[in-house]
Motif scaffolding. Structure first.
Motif, PDB file in Angstrom:
ATOM      1  N   ILE A  89      37.322  37.304  39.109  1.00  0.00           N
ATOM      2  CA  ILE A  89      36.336  36.264  39.272  1.00  0.00           C
ATOM      3  C   ILE A  89      37.073  34.846  39.976  1.00  0.00           C
ATOM      4  O   ILE A  89      36.779  34.114  40.781  1.00  0.00           O
ATOM      5  N   GLU A  90      38.236  34.321  39.027  1.00  0.00           N
ATOM      6  CA  GLU A  90      38.906  33.156  39.428  1.00  0.00           C
ATOM      7  C   GLU A  90      39.268  33.447  40.905  1.00  0.00           C
ATOM      8  O   GLU A  90      39.381  32.438  41.669  1.00  0.00           O
ATOM      9  N   ALA A  91      39.740  34.635  41.260  1.00  0.00           N
ATOM     10  CA  ALA A  91      40.467  34.660  42.715  1.00  0.00           C
ATOM     11  C   ALA A  91      39.324  34.189  43.553  1.00  0.00           C
ATOM     12  O   ALA A  91      39.636  33.964  44.929  1.00  0.00           O
ATOM     13  N   VAL A  92      38.033  34.353  43.303  1.00  0.00           N
ATOM     14  CA  VAL A  92      37.145  34.086  44.556  1.00  0.00           C
ATOM     15  C   VAL A  92      37.088  32.352  44.459  1.00  0.00           C
ATOM     16  O   VAL A  92      36.822  31.899  45.425  1.00  0.00           O
ATOM     17  N   LYS A  93      37.125  31.898  43.050  1.00  0.00           N
ATOM     18  CA  LYS A  93      37.142  30.486  43.213  1.00  0.00           C
ATOM     19  C   LYS A  93      38.266  29.806  43.938  1.00  0.00           C
ATOM     20  O   LYS A  93      38.113  28.745  44.587  1.00  0.00           O
ATOM     21  N   THR A  94      39.584  30.411  43.866  1.00  0.00           N
ATOM     22  CA  THR A  94      40.598  30.046  44.697  1.00  0.00           C
ATOM     23  C   THR A  94      40.976  30.255  45.904  1.00  0.00           C
ATOM     24  O   THR A  94      41.692  29.703  46.476  1.00  0.00           O
ATOM     25  N   MET A 121      39.917  39.890  58.144  1.00  0.00           N
ATOM     26  CA  MET A 121      40.465  40.819  56.909  1.00  0.00           C
ATOM     27  C   MET A 121      39.410  40.128  55.659  1.00  0.00           C
ATOM     28  O   MET A 121      39.442  38.810  55.512  1.00  0.00           O
ATOM     29  N   ILE A 122      38.776  40.934  55.032  1.00  0.00           N
ATOM     30  CA  ILE A 122      37.752  40.717  53.854  1.00  0.00           C
ATOM     31  C   ILE A 122      38.676  41.372  53.018  1.00  0.00           C
ATOM     32  O   ILE A 122      39.117  42.457  52.584  1.00  0.00           O
ATOM     33  N   ARG A 123      38.956  40.271  51.768  1.00  0.00           N
ATOM     34  CA  ARG A 123      39.704  40.245  50.460  1.00  0.00           C
ATOM     35  C   ARG A 123      38.660  40.565  49.453  1.00  0.00           C
ATOM     36  O   ARG A 123      37.953  39.621  49.063  1.00  0.00           O
ATOM     37  N   ILE A 124      38.812  41.524  48.690  1.00  0.00           N
ATOM     38  CA  ILE A 124      38.076  41.724  47.629  1.00  0.00           C
ATOM     39  C   ILE A 124      38.681  41.968  46.315  1.00  0.00           C
ATOM     40  O   ILE A 124      39.587  42.832  46.037  1.00  0.00           O
ATOM     41  N   SER A 125      38.283  41.150  45.218  1.00  0.00           N
ATOM     42  CA  SER A 125      39.264  41.311  43.793  1.00  0.00           C
ATOM     43  C   SER A 125      38.420  42.517  42.972  1.00  0.00           C
ATOM     44  O   SER A 125      37.348  42.476  43.082  1.00  0.00           O
ATOM     45  N   ILE A 126      38.986  42.992  42.246  1.00  0.00           N
ATOM     46  CA  ILE A 126      38.800  44.448  41.445  1.00  0.00           C
ATOM     47  C   ILE A 126      39.023  44.052  39.967  1.00  0.00           C
ATOM     48  O   ILE A 126      40.323  44.290  39.809  1.00  0.00           O
ATOM     49  N   ASP A 127      38.121  44.195  39.054  1.00  0.00           N
ATOM     50  CA  ASP A 127      38.468  44.318  37.804  1.00  0.00           C
ATOM     51  C   ASP A 127      38.464  45.788  37.700  1.00  0.00           C
ATOM     52  O   ASP A 127      37.579  46.466  37.275  1.00  0.00           O
ATOM     53  N   ALA A 128      39.746  46.395  37.501  1.00  0.00           N
ATOM     54  CA  ALA A 128      40.057  47.712  37.518  1.00  0.00           C
ATOM     55  C   ALA A 128      39.702  48.271  36.057  1.00  0.00           C
ATOM     56  O   ALA A 128      39.697  49.333  35.968  1.00  0.00           O
ATOM     57  N   VAL A 179      42.750  43.119  45.960  1.00  0.00           N
ATOM     58  CA  VAL A 179      43.493  42.416  45.100  1.00  0.00           C
ATOM     59  C   VAL A 179      42.933  42.796  43.438  1.00  0.00           C
ATOM     60  O   VAL A 179      41.820  42.843  43.295  1.00  0.00           O
ATOM     61  N   ILE A 180      43.840  43.828  42.828  1.00  0.00           N
ATOM     62  CA  ILE A 180      43.504  44.429  41.605  1.00  0.00           C
ATOM     63  C   ILE A 180      44.113  43.806  40.434  1.00  0.00           C
ATOM     64  O   ILE A 180      45.307  43.603  40.302  1.00  0.00           O
ATOM     65  N   TYR A 181      43.266  43.732  39.433  1.00  0.00           N
ATOM     66  CA  TYR A 181      43.512  43.068  38.194  1.00  0.00           C
ATOM     67  C   TYR A 181      43.437  44.346  37.065  1.00  0.00           C
ATOM     68  O   TYR A 181      42.533  44.891  36.762  1.00  0.00           O
ATOM     69  N   GLY A 182      44.424  44.228  36.144  1.00  0.00           N
ATOM     70  CA  GLY A 182      44.279  45.168  34.922  1.00  0.00           C
ATOM     71  C   GLY A 182      45.407  45.237  34.153  1.00  0.00           C
ATOM     72  O   GLY A 182      46.775  44.558  34.635  1.00  0.00           O
ATOM     73  N   ASP A 183      45.702  46.098  33.412  1.00  0.00           N
ATOM     74  CA  ASP A 183      46.808  46.289  32.317  1.00  0.00           C
ATOM     75  C   ASP A 183      47.584  47.462  33.057  1.00  0.00           C
ATOM     76  O   ASP A 183      47.426  48.370  33.474  1.00  0.00           O
ATOM     77  N   ASP A 196      41.348  33.095  46.712  1.00  0.00           N
ATOM     78  CA  ASP A 196      42.209  34.477  46.896  1.00  0.00           C
ATOM     79  C   ASP A 196      41.634  35.740  47.241  1.00  0.00           C
ATOM     80  O   ASP A 196      42.206  36.882  47.746  1.00  0.00           O
ATOM     81  N   ALA A 197      40.361  35.708  46.927  1.00  0.00           N
ATOM     82  CA  ALA A 197      39.562  36.602  47.350  1.00  0.00           C
ATOM     83  C   ALA A 197      38.234  36.273  47.767  1.00  0.00           C
ATOM     84  O   ALA A 197      37.954  35.069  47.386  1.00  0.00           O
ATOM     85  N   ASP A 198      37.175  37.274  48.605  1.00  0.00           N
ATOM     86  CA  ASP A 198      36.016  36.535  49.242  1.00  0.00           C
ATOM     87  C   ASP A 198      34.862  37.218  48.168  1.00  0.00           C
ATOM     88  O   ASP A 198      33.846  36.701  48.227  1.00  0.00           O
ATOM     89  N   ALA A 199      35.169  38.150  47.414  1.00  0.00           N
ATOM     90  CA  ALA A 199      34.163  38.635  46.322  1.00  0.00           C
ATOM     91  C   ALA A 199      34.831  39.368  45.443  1.00  0.00           C
ATOM     92  O   ALA A 199      36.068  39.938  45.596  1.00  0.00           O
ATOM     93  N   CYS A 200      34.303  39.373  44.121  1.00  0.00           N
ATOM     94  CA  CYS A 200      34.572  39.941  43.138  1.00  0.00           C
ATOM     95  C   CYS A 200      33.754  41.273  42.483  1.00  0.00           C
ATOM     96  O   CYS A 200      32.585  41.125  42.716  1.00  0.00           O
ATOM     97  N   ILE A 201      34.213  42.358  42.341  1.00  0.00           N
ATOM     98  CA  ILE A 201      33.636  43.554  41.828  1.00  0.00           C
ATOM     99  C   ILE A 201      33.855  43.856  40.424  1.00  0.00           C
ATOM    100  O   ILE A 201      35.346  44.005  40.112  1.00  0.00           O
ATOM    101  N   SER A 202      33.185  44.129  39.361  1.00  0.00           N
ATOM    102  CA  SER A 202      33.551  44.729  38.062  1.00  0.00           C
ATOM    103  C   SER A 202      32.422  45.555  37.772  1.00  0.00           C
ATOM    104  O   SER A 202      30.983  45.175  37.961  1.00  0.00           O
ATOM    105  N   ALA A 203      32.610  46.587  36.909  1.00  0.00           N
ATOM    106  CA  ALA A 203      31.846  47.586  36.323  1.00  0.00           C
ATOM    107  C   ALA A 203      31.878  47.284  34.705  1.00  0.00           C
ATOM    108  O   ALA A 203      31.277  48.141  33.919  1.00  0.00           O
TER     109      ALA A 203
END
Length: 351
Positions: free
Chosen positions: A89-94, A1-8, A35-39, A96-103
């Motif tokens: 981004i921090e999820a990659v450091k810890t 499983m590849i975990r990707i954090s998303i700046d939604a 792993v989705i982060y947002g308001d 909790d995610a293998d990569a971070c994506i943000s627009a």
């Protein structure tokens, strides 16, 4: 499983685009988890309408959103610890995610990524690497905007980073590397570029083939697998190519609808035109990788639609799957072991 954090919350459209695009990715990459982060007030209504996404993701509320017009220093001060961008981004450091994506805001994303993840040993500045469609297939161009101006050693670092990425993504044992210049002759160009060329020739690394200088038209030709330049020229080249692709597409659309005979010709050659449209679709190559960090971060265009953002997410996925980070680290170790004087010189200058 590849975990990707998303700046939604990033980009011009926010969750309305970032979340539906993840469904497209999951259809093509069934082993992905988000792993989705947002308001919560903004994200939850969209997420509730995507039951298939809820099954393969988790959502974490964040109080702060980094705006597209925030200065990097301002975003770093106000958005640290609490923003969706920082948390992704921090999820990659810890781990909790293998990569971070943000627009989101490019400057803020780079500043936060450098502060949170740090650069690899002996890398002074990270680079943004883009995958570029060429006549031969695809090439990697870097830097396309992270470092405005670069000395010779930084250009050599970019060459090593780009070659490792090409080795992993394109499965090329010894990628060819060229330095972007105003001519192919060794006497031409800025001193930093000429010095970087000398250093790459003398390094003679077995992980790449140094081709020499290349010119702007060589990028589209695919003359080399990796094109190295500093961020000012690289960003202009990238934006010019994207604009040219849209310009040609519009010219073709106008020409094909001008007369009845042209419309008939378009109908008869529709399959060929569809293939051309696929080749010229800038959404398919969306995503710039921040190379040189201790973790994988991918920047999507702020104005990307669902297909474009999905392409950036899939690029992050491929970076993880192909083991780019480990290959980059081993290549850097090889180069620096052969050039201990360079490493010592950097230590002295930083002190």
């Amino acid at each position: 499983m590849i975990r990707i954090s998303i700046d939604a919350m990033g980009g011009d459209h926010g969750p309305e685009v970032t979340l539906p695009s993840l469904i497209r990715v999951a259809e093509r990459r069934p082993d992905v988890h988000f792993v989705i982060y947002g308001d919560e007030k903004v994200v939850r209504p969209v997420l509730d309408g995507l039951p298939n996404l809820r099954k393969i993701s988790e959502f974490i509320h964040c109080d702060v959103v980094v705006r597209m017009d925030d200065k990097p220093s301002q975003a770093l001060r106000q958005g640290r610890w609490k923003s969706s961008m920082w948390r992704a981004i921090e999820a990659v450091k810890t781990g909790d995610a293998d990569a971070c994506i943000s627009a989101g805001n490019t400057g803020a994303l780079m500043a936060m990524s450098k502060f949170c993840l740090r650069t690899m040993a002996d890398i002074e500045r990270p680079a943004i690497a883009a995958i570029w469609p060429t006549i031969r297939g695809e090439s990697i161009v870097l830097d396309v905007g992270a470092t405005i101006g670069a000395d010779a050693q930084q250009l050599v670092d970019f060459a090593i980073l780009g070659a490792a990425m090409a080795n992993a993504l394109f499965d090329i044992e010894r990628p060819t590397v060229g330095l972007l210049n105003v001519g192919v002759e060794e006497i031409k160009g800025q001193e930093e570029v000429k010095e970087a060329g000398r250093m790459l020739r003398e390094a003679n690394l077995n992980t790449m083939q140094y081709h020499g200088f290349v010119e702007g038209d060589d990028i589209g030709k695919g003359s080399v697998d990796v094109v190295v330049t500093e961020g000012f020229a690289g960003n202009i080249a990238l934006k010019s190519a994207e604009g040219t692709a849209r310009q040609i597409a519009e010219y073709l659309r106008q020409a094909m609808s001008r007369t009845l005979l042209a419309r008939i010709g378009y109908f008869l050659a529709q399959e060929a035109f569809e293939r051309l449209r696929e080749k010229m679709d800038v959404r398919k190559i969306n995503g710039g990788v921040f190379l040189g960090l201790k973790g994988i971060v991918v920047k999507s265009h702020g104005g990307a639609d669902e297909e474009g953002f999905a392409a950036a997410v899939e690029l992050g996925y491929e970076m993880v799957r192909s083991g780019v980070f480990d290959r980059t680290r081993s290549t850097l170790d090889l180069y620096h072991s052969r050039n201990p004087a360079m490493v010592a010189g950097r230590a002295v200058s930083s002190a």
